[in-house]
Structure formats: C-alpha cells, structure tokens
Motif scaffolding. Sequence first.
Motif, PDB file in Angstrom:
ATOM      1  N   THR A 100     -10.147  -7.164   4.575  1.00 46.99           N
ATOM      2  CA  THR A 100      -9.792  -6.377   5.757  1.00 46.99           C
ATOM      3  C   THR A 100      -8.306  -6.466   6.058  1.00 46.99           C
ATOM      4  N   THR A 101      -7.779  -7.684   6.151  1.00 45.17           N
ATOM      5  CA  THR A 101      -6.367  -7.841   6.516  1.00 45.17           C
ATOM      6  C   THR A 101      -5.439  -7.339   5.412  1.00 45.17           C
ATOM      7  N   ALA A 102      -5.850  -7.498   4.155  1.00 49.10           N
ATOM      8  CA  ALA A 102      -5.025  -6.990   3.050  1.00 49.10           C
ATOM      9  C   ALA A 102      -4.900  -5.467   3.126  1.00 49.10           C
ATOM     10  N   LEU A 103      -5.987  -4.783   3.461  1.00 48.69           N
ATOM     11  CA  LEU A 103      -5.946  -3.323   3.571  1.00 48.69           C
ATOM     12  C   LEU A 103      -5.125  -2.886   4.777  1.00 48.69           C
ATOM     13  N   ILE A 104      -5.257  -3.598   5.886  1.00 48.07           N
ATOM     14  CA  ILE A 104      -4.444  -3.277   7.063  1.00 48.07           C
ATOM     15  C   ILE A 104      -2.960  -3.346   6.713  1.00 48.07           C
ATOM     16  N   ASP A 105      -2.574  -4.414   6.027  1.00 42.92           N
ATOM     17  CA  ASP A 105      -1.167  -4.609   5.683  1.00 42.92           C
ATOM     18  C   ASP A 105      -0.688  -3.591   4.653  1.00 42.92           C
ATOM     19  N   GLU A 106      -1.495  -3.348   3.622  1.00 40.34           N
ATOM     20  CA  GLU A 106      -1.057  -2.449   2.548  1.00 40.34           C
ATOM     21  C   GLU A 106      -0.890  -1.016   3.029  1.00 40.34           C
ATOM     22  N   PHE A 107      -1.836  -0.539   3.838  1.00 41.63           N
ATOM     23  CA  PHE A 107      -1.834   0.875   4.239  1.00 41.63           C
ATOM     24  C   PHE A 107      -1.293   1.089   5.653  1.00 41.63           C
ATOM     25  N   HIS A 108      -0.844   0.014   6.303  1.00 39.94           N
ATOM     26  CA  HIS A 108      -0.301   0.109   7.663  1.00 39.94           C
ATOM     27  C   HIS A 108      -1.307   0.776   8.607  1.00 39.94           C
ATOM     28  N   LEU A 109      -2.529   0.255   8.582  1.00 40.26           N
ATOM     29  CA  LEU A 109      -3.611   0.818   9.385  1.00 40.26           C
ATOM     30  C   LEU A 109      -3.503   0.353  10.835  1.00 40.26           C
ATOM     31  N   ASP A 110      -4.266   0.996  11.688  1.00 46.83           N
ATOM     32  CA  ASP A 110      -4.269   0.690  13.120  1.00 46.83           C
ATOM     33  C   ASP A 110      -5.017  -0.628  13.357  1.00 46.83           C
ATOM     34  N   ARG A 111      -4.301  -1.691  13.660  1.00 44.27           N
ATOM     35  CA  ARG A 111      -4.915  -3.012  13.841  1.00 44.27           C
ATOM     36  C   ARG A 111      -5.846  -3.060  15.042  1.00 44.27           C
ATOM     37  N   SER A 112      -5.702  -2.153  15.979  1.00 44.77           N
ATOM     38  CA  SER A 112      -6.566  -2.163  17.161  1.00 44.77           C
ATOM     39  C   SER A 112      -7.878  -1.430  16.935  1.00 44.77           C
ATOM     40  N   ARG A 113      -8.011  -0.775  15.776  1.00 43.26           N
ATOM     41  CA  ARG A 113      -9.231   0.007  15.497  1.00 43.26           C
ATOM     42  C   ARG A 113      -9.743  -0.347  14.093  1.00 43.26           C
ATOM     43  N   VAL A 114     -10.225  -1.566  13.977  1.00 43.66           N
ATOM     44  CA  VAL A 114     -10.801  -2.070  12.733  1.00 43.66           C
ATOM     45  C   VAL A 114     -12.248  -2.457  13.030  1.00 43.66           C
ATOM     46  N   TYR A 115     -13.180  -2.020  12.181  1.00 41.50           N
ATOM     47  CA  TYR A 115     -14.604  -2.143  12.472  1.00 41.50           C
ATOM     48  C   TYR A 115     -15.352  -2.710  11.273  1.00 41.50           C
ATOM     49  N   LEU A 116     -16.486  -3.324  11.556  1.00 43.37           N
ATOM     50  CA  LEU A 116     -17.323  -3.904  10.516  1.00 43.37           C
ATOM     51  C   LEU A 116     -18.769  -3.567  10.803  1.00 43.37           C
TER      52      LEU A 116
END
Length: 311
Positions: free
Chosen positions: A127-143
């Motif tokens: 999850t965190t690797a994808l957030i960092d690589e693609f500069h995703l919205d850290r406030s909208r991450v779901y599982l």
Amino acid sequence: MRVTVLRLFAVFLLFAACLLSGAPGAQAQIDKRCFTNGAGTRCYYLHVPPGAAAGKPLMVYLHGCDDPIDHPQPTGFSLTRVADEMGFVLAYPLQDPAANKELCWNWDKPGNQRRGEGEPSIIAGITTALIDEFHLDRSRVYLGGYSAGGATTTILGATYPDLYAAIAPMAGAPYLTQPDGQVIIDAMGPRARPMPTYFLQTLFDEISNIVIGRANLAQWRAADNLADPGSAPSIPTDLQVLALGPGVPIPLTIEHYASPRGCELAQFTTPLLAEHAIGAALVQQDHGIEIQRNLMRFLLAHHLTPPNQSC
C-alpha cells in the motif's frame, strides 16, 4: 405449492451455476508486480485507470481461500470496471502457495495479527509503496476483502488505522475472534479513531455465517464508540431492500449506520438468496457489479481522519 417451490429452487441453482462460472468481463490492463520486506514476498496485480494516477484514491482488495484471480492475466474481475468508472487505482495482492497451500491469508496465526509483522506488514508495505510511487491521495486509501481476505482486512483496519481511511471486511471475522471493541482500540493504540466499515454477509453463508457477520459489525461499532463516544449507533438509522440487478434473482437488504453528525460509519449488506461462494462471485464478477459500485461509493465517501475523530 411444493412443485412451485421446487421450480423456484431449480431456477436459483441454475442462476448460481452461471454466477460461479465467472462470465468474463471486459479485459482490463493489469500489471503483475511483487513486493518484498522482512516478512517475505507477495506478488500483486495493479490496475491504474485512464489518465494521470497522481492524486487518485487507492483500493487494495484481498481474495479469499482458493480464490485468487491469477491466470496469469486476470479476466472477469469487474472491480477494474468500477475503478475506471470512479477513478481509483486498484491493487490485488496474491497469497503465496508456500505460505498457505489453500491460498488463504493466514489471518488466524498470531504472527499475522500485529502491526509491523507478517502478512499485515507486507500488505501495508504494498500500500505505502504504491502511494509513494504514484503520488496517490494518502487521505483516500481503502482496504477490502472477502472470507480470509475479509478477516485479514479486519486485522489491518485495527493495526493500520493511520493508513486506511475505511475498510470492507466481507464474510470475515472479528479481530482476534473476540466480541469486544477494546481489543481493536488496544491494537490501534495512539492512532485509535472510528473506522468506517462496509460489511457484506450472505444470508446462507456456511463458512462465515450471519452470526459471525453480526459479531464483526458489533465489534467495530463498539470500537468506534470507544474511540469517539456516541459516534456509532447500535441499530440501523436506515434500512433499504433492493434488487441486485435486472435478471438477477437475489434481493438485498442494506442497513445504514450514521453518526449523530451525519457521517455514515457502517453499511451492512445481506444478499438474501446466497451462500459463501456466491457472495465471493458477487464482489468479483460482473453479476455483482452494482454491489461493487455501492461498496466503492461507501469507501470513497470517507477520508482519513485524525485520531479520536470520526469522519
């Protein structure tokens, strides 16, 4: 009367056979990758919807036992269609056969129930690797996940509440298989906050039965109230009865649990004429795409909140 009932049952069995056959959907572009940390390696599929990925939400979906979509290019996984429609990145981790020969996530093993250890650390690492690589919205991450994936979702919701804004533990189990919410608060520690939660529990589930689903709902509502007193109602604030979709003879009940502030902290969806395997198909295949859309509408409505605050 008996003949009518038998005919209806025969129609239902015919529909179930079609549902479980996994009618293929449109082929999505999905890349297969792998992630490694100190706890091990897990591969995963990644689907990025059209357009720039930066700023998009992320959904991580965990499969159930014997249920990974791995062909080696997954087909018929209709949540990719929903990702394109709603504009979120979708990751689909795969259990390693060496870790579990039935391809179950090992949610019931103590080494996989704490933050920073075992499979939860790998899933959080993806999850965190994808957030960092693609500069995703850290406030909208779901599982979210189903069956063993649903039980694992519960574990990560309790141990990584600072990573996931909302979760969907479908046909899963309560955290540490205990009924009270305090164990969740203890696992959250200083990060404790109400966790918006989407549940799906088929009425005739023979593996994770409806009683387990209700216990999971009650545990999370109790934890929410411990994190933010009075935030989570114990009874539904609204109830809907809907048809699944045209030509699909499975009615749904949807319970809504909204806080006094108007934030919907939980949904509990029950497909009435379905059991465990059909439920898995409904959250992965085209037949259940309306459920998947509703699931993602619920999740995407929530942003990560500070500790001790509800959405």
